[in-house]
Design an enzyme around this catalytic site. Structure first.
Site, PDB file in Angstrom:
ATOM      1  N   MET A 130      32.387 -87.959  39.997  1.00 30.76           N
ATOM      2  CA  MET A 130      32.654 -89.471  40.189  1.00 30.76           C
ATOM      3  C   MET A 130      31.435 -90.125  40.597  1.00 30.76           C
ATOM      4  SD  MET A 130      35.083 -92.101  42.348  1.00 30.76           S
ATOM      5  CE  MET A 130      36.406 -91.765  41.211  1.00 30.76           C
ATOM      6  N   LYS A 143      26.361-111.099  24.808  1.00 30.49           N
ATOM      7  CA  LYS A 143      27.550-110.977  25.238  1.00 30.49           C
ATOM      8  C   LYS A 143      27.513-109.348  25.965  1.00 30.49           C
ATOM      9  CE  LYS A 143      28.439-108.106  20.992  1.00 30.49           C
ATOM     10  NZ  LYS A 143      29.467-107.831  19.895  1.00 30.49           N
ATOM     11  N   TYR A 145      33.091 -78.958  38.697  1.00 36.84           N
ATOM     12  CA  TYR A 145      34.608 -78.909  38.294  1.00 36.84           C
ATOM     13  C   TYR A 145      34.908 -77.924  37.280  1.00 36.84           C
ATOM     14  CZ  TYR A 145      35.778 -82.947  41.531  1.00 36.84           C
ATOM     15  OH  TYR A 145      35.981 -83.669  42.664  1.00 36.84           O
ATOM     16  N   ARG A 204      37.643-107.098  10.015  1.00 36.59           N
ATOM     17  CA  ARG A 204      37.776-107.456  11.405  1.00 36.59           C
ATOM     18  C   ARG A 204      38.428-108.870  11.724  1.00 36.59           C
ATOM     19  NH1 ARG A 204      33.348-105.452  15.589  1.00 36.59           N
ATOM     20  NH2 ARG A 204      32.534-107.377  14.957  1.00 36.59           N
TER      21      ARG A 204
END
Length: 373
Positions: A304, A35, A256, A131
């Site tokens: 990024m 998956k 940053y 779940r």
């Protein structure tokens, strides 16, 4: 020259890890979980590398199964979440898929459908994960209804999922296991219970089928490693290069927000990799990397497309130096994805599945003649 960020996928390591699951559970059949694009590794390539070894693959949804069938994968495929609407059943039938049933609406849809051949079915019981799945009492009723309809379903198995098989404290795991095994005994049902941590650490739960997932890709899911988990081989190595070097004085902020400030004269390397590639922006200062096979750390916030690392103690490192974000360096050094995940306050699953499509995958090994140990 192309951007140097690459996800190297070692398919021989994948085969090794699958063989380890087989070795640990010799009386059980290991269904390889593919998956989420094989946990970010590429489902088709991983399926082709494993198809001569496995009895079945497992995926989350029918779209993932279609991708494998379209690529020529004929091995049985199990839908771990079953169908999401009744109109998927003709496709389940046409593709020869197996499916999980976890809810009454799915049960009614299957019993109202006339397949060309009965659908192999795993009935999911909620043994404590809370779940998906039937309560034990409701599962008993659903099992009897399915067993009475051999024209619709075949090869019935009881399935459950462990919430805490990875933890050192086995109390809740044992409670879940006892509950589902008592139900299996009452029904005379074969089982599929063990996820990766249970495969590695709980042989009592191996059952008729087991479902190795993240362990196939070389990540250790256990809170406390064991002898078996230490034998896992990393499959993905995420590597890039230094693309620039800055010489900075003491007290200079980097990146940053100026989160990192140089404590003394420093060399800062800029790496071509960032959160736009899937690397976790939550990585703190000190998150490990390897530069030319030697330990270094992230210094400053991940951007990024770039990140910055401390080269102060690596005077020989410079532009073009290999940077391993996780995995194996060409120098043979290893940086575990599990170690990186801890610095990002996350788990390896999110790092591996988060590597975005713009990062090219390069595959090596994986043929039936390739070594597996």
């Amino acid at each position: 020259m192309a951007r140097p960020l690459i996800a190297h996928i070692d398919l021989d390591a994948l085969r090794h890890n699958y063989r380890l699951a087989q070795e640990l559970a010799p009386g059980s059949r290991s269904v390889a979980v593919l998956k989420a694009d094989a946990y970010g590794h590429g489902a088709v390539a991983c399926a082709k590398a494993l198809e001569d070894l496995v009895p079945a693959f497992a995926v989350a949804a029918i779209e993932e199964a279609v991708t494998l069938r379209d690529a020529g994968i004929a091995t049985p495929i199990v839908l771990l979440e079953g169908i999401f609407s009744a109109d998927e059943l003709p496709q389940v039938d046409a593709l020869g898929l197996s499916m999980t049933l976890h809810s009454d609406w799915q049960l009614e849809a299957v019993l109202a459908f006339t397949p060309r051949r009965p659908i192999p079915t795993w009935l999911k019981v909620d043994s404590g994960m809370h779940r998906l799945g039937y309560s034990p009492a409701a599962a008993e009723v659903a099992w009897q209804r399915l067993a009475a309809q051999p024209r619709c379903v075949t090869d019935l198995h009881l399935m459950s999922h462990f919430a805490t098989a990875d933890l050192a404290d086995i109390g809740y795991f044992s409670r879940q296991h006892r509950l589902v095994m008592a139900l299996a005994e009452r029904l005379g049902a074969p089982t599929c219970l063990a996820n990766s941590p249970a495969v590695l650490a709980h042989p009592e739960a191996h059952g008729d089928y087991n479902r190795p997932g993240v362990m196939l890709y070389g990540s250790d899911p256990l809170e406390l490693s064991c002898e078996a988990s230490r034998r896992l081989h990393p499959v993905m190595s995420l590597t890039s290069e230094i693309i620039a070097v800055r010489e900075l004085s003491p007290g200079e902020p980097v990146g940053y927000g100026g989160r990192f400030t140089t404590a003394g004269p420093s060399r800062i390397g800029v790496v071509a990799c960032g959160y736009g590639d899937g690397y976790d922006r939550h990585a703190v200062d000190g998150t490990p990397v390897l530069v030319d096979g030697k330990p270094s750390v992230i210094a400053g916030k991940v951007s990024m497309d770039m990140m910055t690392v401390d080269l102060t103690d690596l005077p020989e490192a410079g532009i073009g130096s290999e940077v391993v974000l996780w995995g194996v360096s060409r120098h043979g050094a290893l940086l575990s994805v599990d170690d990186v995940a801890r610095y990002c306050d996350t788990i390896s699953y999110t790092l591996l599945t988060g590597v975005l499509p713009r990062v090219p995958r390069r595959y090596v090994g994986g043929s039936a003649s390739s070594p597996v140990d």
